[in-house]
Scaffold this motif. Structure first.
Motif: not given
Length: 411
Positions: A264-280
């Motif tokens: 995707a061009l973007s993933a929007d919001h991300l308030e609950f992004s954790g370590k795994d999501e940030i790494m991906a």
């Protein structure tokens, strides 16, 4: 050709990385600068006196006051096509009512759906243009606008038509995004999957031809669509060649990895992004778009912008202007507030609302004042660019240029 200037400072945003951290010392500042524009594009940037001497017959657009100029802002996530408002909801939230209690009292997103469905395309166009005028006064020269508040085939088409008409009547660039998958409407008989299949069959085939819309969005969250349902929908959109974005990780983590899976061009919001999501996200080209307006409106945590940048993500900031969770609609104020909580440098904030935000909309021709870029730039009545973030939105643009043409001057 036309020479515009002299400007006290030109903050070009040139030669900066698309991903990761940026220090203020990396910013390029041109003192007493000028910008030459021709046919909507920037032809040359440099010292005003030298540019004038080199082009003695050039048309001049003289700036006679102290002004700092920087690229036009890009707001890559808005919901500004809607009917009514949700001030009652906001008051209830401040008084401690839960989302469920607000919805049961007749509020929530369904309130906006009902009010939006009652509007004609012309009425929705006028509302959208009114909001766009406010964006222009804030220095925004490119804005994304989503559908998603009608949640029926006829209603969503009306919204798409309204956004398309608004595009034709405003000088700034408007990018349309189809968000029919905002939630399953209460009056749809069938499952979430049935509703998504309905959108794929009934609206996908006409998006490009009839509504000049090449972007598809979905809200993946416990209150909307599951990761499995989002996977189906994004796969269908990807197969049909649409550009993708996703509402991800707002209340629970995981959906941002769908954005990575489908490029995707973007993933929007991300308030609950954790370590795994940030790494991906960091290992992809997906823009991490954070929406501080929603955090302010809902009184919840901010997206981990500092961690995202430190992990080498491309971070953009957008307003999420909508009638429910993010009614403020002031990108510069939101970005400045986010900076104080997430300890973002001014360079990181300004990058996030210029060229990095442009990437979230798949543009590489704006967000930077440089040769061959589109002539979108804005000026502020100050002698030091740092005052723009320092004043947290109190300092608003004096002038706005789109395609090298002056389209707004503050009264």
């Amino acid at each position: 050709m036309k020479l515009i200037g002299p400007f006290t400072q030109i903050l070009t945003m040139r030669n900066l990385p698309m991903k990761g951290t940026i220090k203020d010392e990396q910013l390029e500042l041109i003192e007493n600068g000028g910008i030459i524009v021709e046919n909507g594009f920037i032809r040359q940037v440099g010292n005003y006196k030298q540019l004038r001497e080199q082009n003695p017959a050039i048309e001049l657009e003289e700036i006679n006051t102290e002004q700092v100029v920087l690229p036009g802002f890009v707001d890559s996530h808005t919901h500004i096509c809607y009917g009514g408002n949700r001030a009652k909801d906001f008051a209830m939230r401040l008084n401690g009512k839960t989302y469920l209690e607000i919805a049961e009292s007749g509020g929530g997103i369904w309130s906006t759906v009902t009010q939006t469905r009652s509007k004609s395309p012309d009425e929705l166009k006028d509302i959208t243009l009114h909001h766009i005028d406010k964006l222009i006064a804030q220095g925004i020269t490119t804005a994304e606008v989503k559908s998603g508040y009608a949640l029926s085939v006829e209603g969503e088409k009306n919204m798409l038509q309204a956004i398309g008409m608004a595009k034709q009547e405003t000088p700034i660039e408007v990018v349309t995004t189809f968000l029919g998958a905002h939630m399953k409407p209460k009056d749809f008989e069938g499952s979430n999957r049935d509703y998504l299949e309905h959108l794929v069959q009934e609206i996908f085939p006409v998006l490009r031809k009839e509504y000049q819309c090449n972007r598809v969005d979905i809200f993946v969250e416990q209150s909307a669509f599951s990761i499995e349902e989002g996977d189906y929908y994004m796969n269908e959109a990807k197969k049909q060649g649409f550009e993708l974005t996703i509402h991800a990780d707002q209340f629970t983590a995981g959906a941002s990895q769908l954005a990575v899976k489908y490029q995707a061009l973007s993933a929007d919001h991300l308030e609950f992004s954790g370590k795994d999501e940030i790494m991906a996200l960091s290992q992809s080209d997906v823009v991490a778009t954070v929406l501080p307006g929603a955090s302010i409106g809902l009184g919840m945590q901010y997206a981990p912008a500092r961690k995202l940048l430190d992990a080498n993500c491309c971070v953009s900031i957008a307003s999420d202007w909508n009638p429910g969770s993010a009614p403020m609609g002031n990108l510069l104020t939101q970005a400045s507030i986010l900076a104080t909580f997430e300890k973002l440098s001014m360079a990181e904030v300004l990058s996030a609302i210029t060229f990095r935000a442009a990437k979230a909309l798949n543009f590489s021709d704006r967000g930077i004042i440089s040769e061959q870029k589109i002539g979108d730039f804005i000026s502020f009545s100050t002698s030091d660019f740092r005052n723009i973030i320092y004043e947290q939105g109190q300092l608003q643009p004096t002038n706005v240029w789109k395609d090298g043409r002056l389209i707004y001057t503050k009264k």
